[in-house]
Motif scaffolding. Structure first.
Motif, PDB file in Angstrom:
ATOM      1  N   THR A  13       2.589  39.045 -44.033  1.00  0.00           N
ATOM      2  CA  THR A  13       3.733  38.553 -44.794  1.00  0.00           C
ATOM      3  C   THR A  13       5.018  39.263 -44.402  1.00  0.00           C
ATOM      4  O   THR A  13       5.067  40.490 -44.350  1.00  0.00           O
ATOM      5  CB  THR A  13       3.501  38.723 -46.310  1.00  0.00           C
ATOM      6  N   GLY A  14       6.053  38.471 -44.123  1.00  0.00           N
ATOM      7  CA  GLY A  14       7.373  38.983 -43.786  1.00  0.00           C
ATOM      8  C   GLY A  14       8.435  38.109 -44.442  1.00  0.00           C
ATOM      9  O   GLY A  14       8.241  37.585 -45.528  1.00  0.00           O
ATOM     10  N   PHE A  15       9.555  37.913 -43.745  1.00  0.00           N
ATOM     11  CA  PHE A  15      10.628  37.099 -44.335  1.00  0.00           C
ATOM     12  C   PHE A  15      11.715  36.834 -43.299  1.00  0.00           C
ATOM     13  O   PHE A  15      11.752  37.443 -42.232  1.00  0.00           O
ATOM     14  CB  PHE A  15      11.225  37.799 -45.558  1.00  0.00           C
ATOM     15  N   ARG A  16      12.581  35.895 -43.624  1.00  0.00           N
ATOM     16  CA  ARG A  16      13.849  35.713 -42.917  1.00  0.00           C
ATOM     17  C   ARG A  16      14.906  35.433 -43.977  1.00  0.00           C
ATOM     18  O   ARG A  16      14.589  35.103 -45.121  1.00  0.00           O
ATOM     19  CB  ARG A  16      13.764  34.589 -41.884  1.00  0.00           C
ATOM     20  N   ASN A  72       9.780  43.925 -31.545  1.00  0.00           N
ATOM     21  CA  ASN A  72      10.277  42.545 -31.608  1.00  0.00           C
ATOM     22  C   ASN A  72       9.286  41.607 -32.298  1.00  0.00           C
ATOM     23  O   ASN A  72       9.395  40.396 -32.189  1.00  0.00           O
ATOM     24  CB  ASN A  72      10.618  42.019 -30.210  1.00  0.00           C
ATOM     25  N   HIS A  73       8.322  42.186 -33.021  1.00  0.00           N
ATOM     26  CA  HIS A  73       7.425  41.409 -33.880  1.00  0.00           C
ATOM     27  C   HIS A  73       8.026  41.348 -35.284  1.00  0.00           C
ATOM     28  O   HIS A  73       8.840  42.207 -35.659  1.00  0.00           O
ATOM     29  CB  HIS A  73       6.052  42.078 -33.975  1.00  0.00           C
ATOM     30  N   PRO A  74       7.635  40.381 -36.094  1.00  0.00           N
ATOM     31  CA  PRO A  74       8.140  40.362 -37.470  1.00  0.00           C
ATOM     32  C   PRO A  74       7.649  41.559 -38.264  1.00  0.00           C
ATOM     33  O   PRO A  74       6.505  41.986 -38.112  1.00  0.00           O
ATOM     34  CB  PRO A  74       7.572  39.054 -38.032  1.00  0.00           C
ATOM     35  N   VAL A  75       8.523  42.104 -39.094  1.00  0.00           N
ATOM     36  CA  VAL A  75       8.121  43.195 -39.972  1.00  0.00           C
ATOM     37  C   VAL A  75       7.137  42.645 -41.003  1.00  0.00           C
ATOM     38  O   VAL A  75       7.254  41.498 -41.443  1.00  0.00           O
ATOM     39  CB  VAL A  75       9.349  43.833 -40.662  1.00  0.00           C
ATOM     40  N   PHE A 104      23.384  28.870 -43.388  1.00  0.00           N
ATOM     41  CA  PHE A 104      22.942  29.525 -42.158  1.00  0.00           C
ATOM     42  C   PHE A 104      21.579  30.153 -42.412  1.00  0.00           C
ATOM     43  O   PHE A 104      21.305  30.641 -43.511  1.00  0.00           O
ATOM     44  CB  PHE A 104      23.928  30.615 -41.727  1.00  0.00           C
ATOM     45  N   MET A 105      20.742  30.163 -41.386  1.00  0.00           N
ATOM     46  CA  MET A 105      19.412  30.762 -41.521  1.00  0.00           C
ATOM     47  C   MET A 105      19.099  31.605 -40.293  1.00  0.00           C
ATOM     48  O   MET A 105      19.480  31.236 -39.165  1.00  0.00           O
ATOM     49  CB  MET A 105      18.356  29.665 -41.672  1.00  0.00           C
ATOM     50  N   ASP A 106      18.442  32.732 -40.503  1.00  0.00           N
ATOM     51  CA  ASP A 106      18.005  33.550 -39.375  1.00  0.00           C
ATOM     52  C   ASP A 106      17.160  32.708 -38.432  1.00  0.00           C
ATOM     53  O   ASP A 106      16.226  32.025 -38.867  1.00  0.00           O
ATOM     54  CB  ASP A 106      17.175  34.746 -39.850  1.00  0.00           C
ATOM     55  N   ALA A 107      17.447  32.784 -37.160  1.00  0.00           N
ATOM     56  CA  ALA A 107      16.689  32.002 -36.182  1.00  0.00           C
ATOM     57  C   ALA A 107      15.244  32.466 -36.111  1.00  0.00           C
ATOM     58  O   ALA A 107      14.349  31.679 -35.776  1.00  0.00           O
ATOM     59  CB  ALA A 107      17.336  32.095 -34.807  1.00  0.00           C
ATOM     60  N   THR A 108      15.004  33.731 -36.432  1.00  0.00           N
ATOM     61  CA  THR A 108      13.657  34.294 -36.372  1.00  0.00           C
ATOM     62  C   THR A 108      13.356  35.049 -37.661  1.00  0.00           C
ATOM     63  O   THR A 108      14.243  35.335 -38.472  1.00  0.00           O
ATOM     64  CB  THR A 108      13.498  35.277 -35.201  1.00  0.00           C
ATOM     65  N   GLU A 109      12.110  35.379 -37.821  1.00  0.00           N
ATOM     66  CA  GLU A 109      11.735  36.296 -38.892  1.00  0.00           C
ATOM     67  C   GLU A 109      12.363  37.661 -38.619  1.00  0.00           C
ATOM     68  O   GLU A 109      12.604  38.031 -37.460  1.00  0.00           O
ATOM     69  CB  GLU A 109      10.212  36.411 -38.935  1.00  0.00           C
ATOM     70  N   VAL A 110      12.671  38.397 -39.674  1.00  0.00           N
ATOM     71  CA  VAL A 110      13.230  39.744 -39.516  1.00  0.00           C
ATOM     72  C   VAL A 110      12.224  40.608 -38.765  1.00  0.00           C
ATOM     73  O   VAL A 110      11.040  40.649 -39.113  1.00  0.00           O
ATOM     74  CB  VAL A 110      13.565  40.355 -40.881  1.00  0.00           C
ATOM     75  N   THR A 111      12.687  41.273 -37.733  1.00  0.00           N
ATOM     76  CA  THR A 111      11.798  42.042 -36.868  1.00  0.00           C
ATOM     77  C   THR A 111      11.687  43.503 -37.321  1.00  0.00           C
ATOM     78  O   THR A 111      12.475  43.990 -38.135  1.00  0.00           O
ATOM     79  CB  THR A 111      12.303  42.026 -35.424  1.00  0.00           C
ATOM     80  N   ASN A 112      10.720  44.190 -36.755  1.00  0.00           N
ATOM     81  CA  ASN A 112      10.582  45.628 -37.012  1.00  0.00           C
ATOM     82  C   ASN A 112      11.848  46.380 -36.615  1.00  0.00           C
ATOM     83  O   ASN A 112      12.265  47.305 -37.318  1.00  0.00           O
ATOM     84  CB  ASN A 112       9.383  46.181 -36.244  1.00  0.00           C
TER      85      ASN A 112
END
Length: 341
Positions: free
Chosen positions: A331-334, A160-163, A65-73
């Motif tokens: 740079t962020g992550f999921r 709702n932007h990526p951290v 399973f993978m996060d559908a989006t990058e981890v958000t703020n």
């Protein structure tokens, strides 16, 4: 090549439709999507590839399973509130630890330079030598995930932007709290392809110069002229652009994403010697001949700063690395999670 389980009878390595890859009895956790198992040729798929994208080698991955989006703020704030976690960018620099990562004899910087902060992108006023990244990256005291461009900036309207400004250790800490982990480099590349084979970008093979509606990246002349054809000068809210065939958003652009693997420029040579590799976890050692003193991990996917003239980081095979204790505002992550058998 493996046939997909759970009643799916198409060969992903030969190319499948979104309907085929999403069919089955597996229900993904909230906010995540199911990524089926499959085999593919990992590595360079285009002439502008870099040396560490070679040689191409056969890889197979198990389902996950993978996060559908990058981890958000918003999601990262929930983690911080629950745990009291302090990111590396929010901590003063420990010189005793830092000096083990630089050439012997390097003088200690002034204490003012060792205050908590991170690197922030600043556009230049004109064309510059693209080999000298110090011309657009500025050490900024007070920059961190809450203040992406420096102490006067805020994420109040960017929940709702990526951290961003999360170091590798920060991303690992979040993943463990969430009951997840970071993806391997192989998992990330397989997922970015969305069930298609021989594609250059997560959106397909349409040239980047014609794809400003496909992802958030730099249109113009980096690092001084951004035409903002995609509508975003820095990060974009997650899900601002179409998902790939697996239902994953922003696998190209927006922010670079941390992977689990240590960066080893020779990793692909090792894989090729072994033949077909199942679920590779990356190298056991760090190795970057250009920067031998710094432990680095893989980052994938490109960011809002990527441009074909500079890094073309939104290609599915593009490998980049970053020091594991560094924070940047691109740079962020999921996260991913194993499928329990």
């Amino acid at each position: 090549m493996r046939l997909l389980k759970f009643g799916m009878v198409c060969l992903l390595a030969a190319g499948c439709s979104q309907a085929d890859t999403n069919r089955g009895s597996i229900e993904a956790p909230e906010g995540m999507v199911y990524i089926p198992e499959g085999s593919f040729h990992m590595g360079a798929k285009s002439t502008e590839a870099y040396e560490d994208e070679f040689p191409t080698h056969e890889v197979s991955v198990s389902p996950f399973f993978m996060d559908a989006t990058e981890v958000t703020n918003a999601q990262f704030a929930e983690f911080v509130e629950a745990t009291g976690y302090v990111t590396i960018a929010e901590r003063d620099i420990d010189w005793e630890e830092m000096k083990t990562q630089v050439p012997e004899g390097t003088p200690k910087p002034p204490d003012s330079v060792l205050q908590a902060g991170a690197l922030v992108f600043r556009p230049t006023s004109s064309e510059v030598n693209l080999a000298d990244y110090t011309q657009w990256w500025v050490w900024t005291i007070g920059a961190n995930w809450r203040h992406p461009e420096g102490p006067e900036s805020t994420i109040a309207d960017r929940m709702n932007h990526p951290v961003v400004h999360v170091a590798w250790d920060d991303a690992v800490a979040y993943a463990q709290w969430a009951g997840k982990r970071l993806p391997t480099e192989a998992e990330w590349e397989w997922a970015s392809m969305g069930g298609r084979k021989d594609i250059k970008y997560p959106w397909g093979n349409e040239s980047a110069e014609n794809a400003s509606d496909k992802a958030n990246f730099w249109q113009g002349k980096f690092p001084y002229q951004n035409y903002v054809l995609d509508g975003f000068e820095t990060t974009a809210p997650v899900k601002s652009f179409p998902a790939n065939g697996f239902g994953l958003y922003d696998m190209a652009g927006n922010v670079w994403e941390w992977c689990q693997d240590k960066y080893d420029a020779r990793a692909y040579e090792s894989y090729q010697r072994k033949g077909a590799v199942e679920d590779p976890k990356g190298s056991a050692q760090y190795y970057d001949p250009r920067d031998p003193y710094t432990p680095k991990h893989l980052i994938r996917g490109g960011s809002f700063l990527c441009n074909d003239s500079y890094c073309s980081g939104y290609r599915v095979s593009r490998r980049m690395s970053s020091s594991k204790d560094s924070g940047f505002n691109h740079t962020g992550f999921r996260c991913v999670q194993d499928v329990k058998s």
